[in-house]
Design a protein around this motif. Structure first.
Motif, PDB file in Angstrom:
ATOM      1  N   HIS A 173      19.840   2.891  20.744  1.00  0.00           N
ATOM      2  CA  HIS A 173      18.692   2.247  21.376  1.00  0.00           C
ATOM      3  C   HIS A 173      19.162   1.597  22.683  1.00  0.00           C
ATOM      4  N   PRO A 174      18.449   1.810  23.796  1.00  0.00           N
ATOM      5  CA  PRO A 174      18.920   1.292  25.085  1.00  0.00           C
ATOM      6  C   PRO A 174      18.652  -0.188  25.310  1.00  0.00           C
ATOM      7  N   ALA A 175      17.984  -0.864  24.377  1.00  0.00           N
ATOM      8  CA  ALA A 175      17.604  -2.264  24.600  1.00  0.00           C
ATOM      9  C   ALA A 175      18.829  -3.165  24.672  1.00  0.00           C
ATOM     10  N   THR A 176      18.849  -4.031  25.673  1.00  0.00           N
ATOM     11  CA  THR A 176      19.866  -5.065  25.817  1.00  0.00           C
ATOM     12  C   THR A 176      19.171  -6.349  26.229  1.00  0.00           C
ATOM     13  N   PHE A 177      19.911  -7.447  26.204  1.00  0.00           N
ATOM     14  CA  PHE A 177      19.322  -8.707  26.646  1.00  0.00           C
ATOM     15  C   PHE A 177      19.049  -8.693  28.149  1.00  0.00           C
ATOM     16  N   GLU A 178      19.710  -7.815  28.863  1.00  0.00           N
ATOM     17  CA  GLU A 178      19.448  -7.700  30.302  1.00  0.00           C
ATOM     18  C   GLU A 178      18.071  -7.095  30.558  1.00  0.00           C
ATOM     19  N   THR A 179      17.661  -6.154  29.730  1.00  0.00           N
ATOM     20  CA  THR A 179      16.379  -5.476  29.954  1.00  0.00           C
ATOM     21  C   THR A 179      15.253  -6.070  29.121  1.00  0.00           C
ATOM     22  N   LEU A 180      15.555  -7.029  28.249  1.00  0.00           N
ATOM     23  CA  LEU A 180      14.556  -7.582  27.348  1.00  0.00           C
ATOM     24  C   LEU A 180      13.600  -8.502  28.098  1.00  0.00           C
ATOM     25  N   ALA A 181      12.298  -8.281  27.882  1.00  0.00           N
ATOM     26  CA  ALA A 181      11.270  -9.089  28.544  1.00  0.00           C
ATOM     27  C   ALA A 181      10.975 -10.315  27.687  1.00  0.00           C
ATOM     28  N   LEU A 182      11.810 -11.331  27.831  1.00  0.00           N
ATOM     29  CA  LEU A 182      11.640 -12.606  27.139  1.00  0.00           C
ATOM     30  C   LEU A 182      11.733 -13.737  28.147  1.00  0.00           C
ATOM     31  N   GLY A 196       7.466  -6.895  21.010  1.00  0.00           N
ATOM     32  CA  GLY A 196       8.899  -6.674  21.218  1.00  0.00           C
ATOM     33  C   GLY A 196       9.795  -7.117  20.089  1.00  0.00           C
ATOM     34  N   LYS A 197       9.278  -7.237  18.869  1.00  0.00           N
ATOM     35  CA  LYS A 197      10.108  -7.690  17.750  1.00  0.00           C
ATOM     36  C   LYS A 197      11.203  -6.663  17.431  1.00  0.00           C
ATOM     37  N   THR A 198      10.831  -5.406  17.318  1.00  0.00           N
ATOM     38  CA  THR A 198      11.819  -4.364  17.013  1.00  0.00           C
ATOM     39  C   THR A 198      12.815  -4.191  18.155  1.00  0.00           C
ATOM     40  N   THR A 199      12.340  -4.319  19.385  1.00  0.00           N
ATOM     41  CA  THR A 199      13.229  -4.207  20.541  1.00  0.00           C
ATOM     42  C   THR A 199      14.254  -5.328  20.548  1.00  0.00           C
ATOM     43  N   LEU A 200      13.844  -6.533  20.133  1.00  0.00           N
ATOM     44  CA  LEU A 200      14.792  -7.650  20.052  1.00  0.00           C
ATOM     45  C   LEU A 200      15.865  -7.371  19.004  1.00  0.00           C
ATOM     46  N   VAL A 201      15.484  -6.777  17.878  1.00  0.00           N
ATOM     47  CA  VAL A 201      16.479  -6.421  16.856  1.00  0.00           C
ATOM     48  C   VAL A 201      17.508  -5.444  17.431  1.00  0.00           C
ATOM     49  N   ALA A 202      17.038  -4.448  18.178  1.00  0.00           N
ATOM     50  CA  ALA A 202      17.956  -3.483  18.795  1.00  0.00           C
ATOM     51  C   ALA A 202      18.888  -4.169  19.789  1.00  0.00           C
ATOM     52  N   ALA A 203      18.352  -5.111  20.563  1.00  0.00           N
ATOM     53  CA  ALA A 203      19.189  -5.833  21.536  1.00  0.00           C
ATOM     54  C   ALA A 203      20.251  -6.663  20.823  1.00  0.00           C
ATOM     55  N   ILE A 204      19.888  -7.293  19.694  1.00  0.00           N
ATOM     56  CA  ILE A 204      20.857  -8.080  18.925  1.00  0.00           C
ATOM     57  C   ILE A 204      21.959  -7.169  18.382  1.00  0.00           C
ATOM     58  N   ALA A 205      21.585  -5.997  17.854  1.00  0.00           N
ATOM     59  CA  ALA A 205      22.586  -5.059  17.322  1.00  0.00           C
ATOM     60  C   ALA A 205      23.536  -4.586  18.417  1.00  0.00           C
ATOM     61  N   ASN A 206      22.993  -4.262  19.580  1.00  0.00           N
ATOM     62  CA  ASN A 206      23.845  -3.818  20.688  1.00  0.00           C
ATOM     63  C   ASN A 206      24.740  -4.940  21.196  1.00  0.00           C
ATOM     64  N   TYR A 207      24.254  -6.165  21.161  1.00  0.00           N
ATOM     65  CA  TYR A 207      25.047  -7.305  21.654  1.00  0.00           C
ATOM     66  C   TYR A 207      26.202  -7.608  20.697  1.00  0.00           C
ATOM     67  N   ARG A 222      -4.887 -15.566  31.650  1.00  0.00           N
ATOM     68  CA  ARG A 222      -6.245 -15.639  31.122  1.00  0.00           C
ATOM     69  C   ARG A 222      -6.536 -14.540  30.101  1.00  0.00           C
ATOM     70  N   VAL A 223      -5.884 -13.408  30.248  1.00  0.00           N
ATOM     71  CA  VAL A 223      -6.169 -12.243  29.404  1.00  0.00           C
ATOM     72  C   VAL A 223      -4.981 -11.988  28.476  1.00  0.00           C
ATOM     73  N   PRO A 224      -5.180 -12.080  27.150  1.00  0.00           N
ATOM     74  CA  PRO A 224      -4.076 -11.767  26.225  1.00  0.00           C
ATOM     75  C   PRO A 224      -3.701 -10.285  26.319  1.00  0.00           C
ATOM     76  N   ILE A 225      -2.418 -10.033  26.590  1.00  0.00           N
ATOM     77  CA  ILE A 225      -1.917  -8.670  26.684  1.00  0.00           C
ATOM     78  C   ILE A 225      -0.464  -8.674  26.244  1.00  0.00           C
ATOM     79  N   THR A 226      -0.071  -7.649  25.509  1.00  0.00           N
ATOM     80  CA  THR A 226       1.296  -7.611  24.986  1.00  0.00           C
ATOM     81  C   THR A 226       2.250  -7.024  26.023  1.00  0.00           C
ATOM     82  N   PRO A 227       3.539  -7.368  25.931  1.00  0.00           N
ATOM     83  CA  PRO A 227       4.518  -6.749  26.834  1.00  0.00           C
ATOM     84  C   PRO A 227       4.521  -5.225  26.740  1.00  0.00           C
ATOM     85  N   ALA A 228       4.269  -4.675  25.553  1.00  0.00           N
ATOM     86  CA  ALA A 228       4.243  -3.212  25.409  1.00  0.00           C
ATOM     87  C   ALA A 228       3.125  -2.598  26.237  1.00  0.00           C
TER      88      ALA A 228
END
Length: 486
Positions: A199-208, A250-261, A421-427
């Protein structure tokens, strides 16, 4: 000399004698295998092995893959260490590439079943052999073990020096491993099946939000350094995370970032497929150290994690809602056949079974935190609760930098105002930004998307208010009519 040669048997006589002996040996072997029961055969073979071993100068260690109902870490260390010792003395070699994304990647070496590998250490010659037993009627799992042979005189040296060297080398390899695995449990064969995790997710690319991201990184760093601290305070070396929030945050993406870290493998457990608490214990104790145990959508996995009905005093009146809840539980198959119970799950998270392994993360994800039983949420079970909410201006800027390769734009202020003003998810934002092309065109399309959603929300609110107003007017007319008649 000529007389001696004349007395030697001819070649045809030797071949005939060899054929007779071979036929006789095969006859004895057939009788032995067909007419003598297997337990007796095993007993006889063991006795012969003991007799001949007394004349041998070798000593044998047996290292099984399971040890006292849990995985044998010595076996795992040997699995990691031995492929690094493959040399020209190895006559058979197992090769494979589990990276489904890169078919041209060089194959990785492994030890085949019944394959031998010779290792040299401090003047000792060590011979390793991997054995495998076929599953029997009591178990569907293939039992494996390593056979380590050395000279009898080297037995103590192997125990004191060589095996610790194998374990230390394996730990070093695991700490710097390039390949991670994600495991899923195969109920039919009672084993974890690995797949390469890329999984390519890292804390560098994570939208948090930067503050939340830094908090998580600091918490991970502190955890992996505190083995001695956990031992001193008498707690299992583990950490529990609860990731909750709407879908697509982004819950699953955060898990991938934690595993890669951390460079930890992931064990993805589906509670729906676990038969009972004993099965759960066996499954979880077969996971390895330095890993992440992931249970996604815990609120949907089993009714045992839902909030339990509050106890009522004796003689208390049962209202309709409580009666419906009890009826629903009786109709639910999981209530009659409980499968994984809450107590069984808690016992592994924070009970005696939680000490079977160390340096582990247990991560739950859920869209509805309020549905979970409070016993599952208390500190010590879920140590860190992380809310993964809708997109914020900070998250949007990170997504724009990742997808559009820009850090600022004159349209950013407009987008950020709408996002607040408008609820929208990062995805959803990421999906809009992935359209590619000119950044200004993409941002304008995103603004149009947000405006459309805002207008739809306003219209929906107006419809709801109109219905409420209509219901209210009818109620007031009914009340007034009743008052006038009376």
């Amino acid at each position: 000399m000529a007389y001696f040669l004349k007395e030697l048997p001819s070649m045809s006589t030797l071949l005939s004698a060899y054929a007779s002996i071979s036929t006789l040996a095969m006859l004895f072997r057939t009788i032995f295998n067909e007419m003598i029961p297997k337990p007796i055969r095993n007993f006889i073979s063991a006795k012969f092995s003991d007799i001949f071993s007394n004349f041998s100068s070798d000593f044998t260690f047996i290292i099984e893959d399971r040890w006292h109902a849990v995985g044998n870490e010595t076996f795992r260390a040997a699995e990691v260490y031995l492929p690094t010792r493959v040399g020209h003395s190895t006559k058979r070699l197992l090769l494979g590439n589990g990276d489904t994304n890169t078919i041209t990647a060089p194959p990785q070496p492994g030890i085949p079943v019944d394959g031998k590998l010779v290792d040299e250490f401090q003047g000792m010659r060590l011979v390793w052999t991997l054995r495998q037993e076929e599953p029997n009627k009591h178990s569907h799992r293939n039992k494996r073990h390593f056979v380590l042979s050395c000279k009898k005189n080297d037995r103590e040296k192997v125990m004191r020096s060589y095996l610790p060297h194998v374990c230390r080398t394996a730990v070093s390899i695991l700490n710097h491993r390039q390949k991670l695995n994600i495991y899923t449990y195969d109920q039919e064969y009672s084993m974890w099946e690995p797949t390469v995790f890329k999984h390519p997710a890292t804390f560098e690319t994570l939208a948090l939000e930067p503050e939340l991201k830094q908090f998580i990184i600091n918490d991970l760093d502190l955890f992996v350094k505190r083995k001695e601290y956990f031992q001193c305070v008498g707690r299992a070396w583990k950490r529990g995370y609860l990731l909750y929030g709407p879908p697509g945050t982004g819950k699953t993406t955060l898990v991938a970032a934690i595993a890669n870290y951390l460079r930890f493998n992931i064990y993805d457990l589906q509670l729906q497929g676990v038969r009972n608490d004993a099965d759960l214990r066996r499954i979880l104790t077969s996971t390895t150290n330095r890993s992440i145990i992931l249970i996604e959508d815990i609120d949907c996995s089993t009714t045992s994690t839902h909030s339990r009905p509050r106890a009522r005093p004796p003689g208390a009146k049962v209202d309709n809602d409580d009666a419906k809840e009890v009826d629903g539980m009786l109709d639910n198959k999981n209530f009659l056949d409980p499968g994984v119970t809450l107590s069984g799950l808690l016992n592994f998270i924070d009970g005696l079974w939680s000490s079977c392994g160390e340096e582990r993360f247990i991560i739950f994800t859920t869209n509805h935190k309020e549905k979970l039983d409070p016993a599952l949420l208390r500190p010590g079970r879920m140590d860190v609760h992380i809310y993964m909410g809708h997109c914020t201006p900070g998250c949007f800027r990170k997504l724009a930098a990742t997808y559009l390769r820009i850090k600022d734009h004159f349209l950013f202020s407009c987008v950020e105002d709408l996002i607040q003003r408008v609820p929208i998810t990062p995805a959803e934002v990421a999906q809009q930004l992935m359209e590619g092309g000119n950044p200004q065109v993409v941002l304008e399309a995103l603004i149009e998307f947000l405006n459309t959603r805002e207008n739809e929300a306003v219209k929906q609110e107006e419809v709801v208010n109109e219905k409420l107003s209509s219901v209210g007017n009818k109620t007031w007319r009914r009340i007034l009519g009743t008052t006038i008649r009376s």
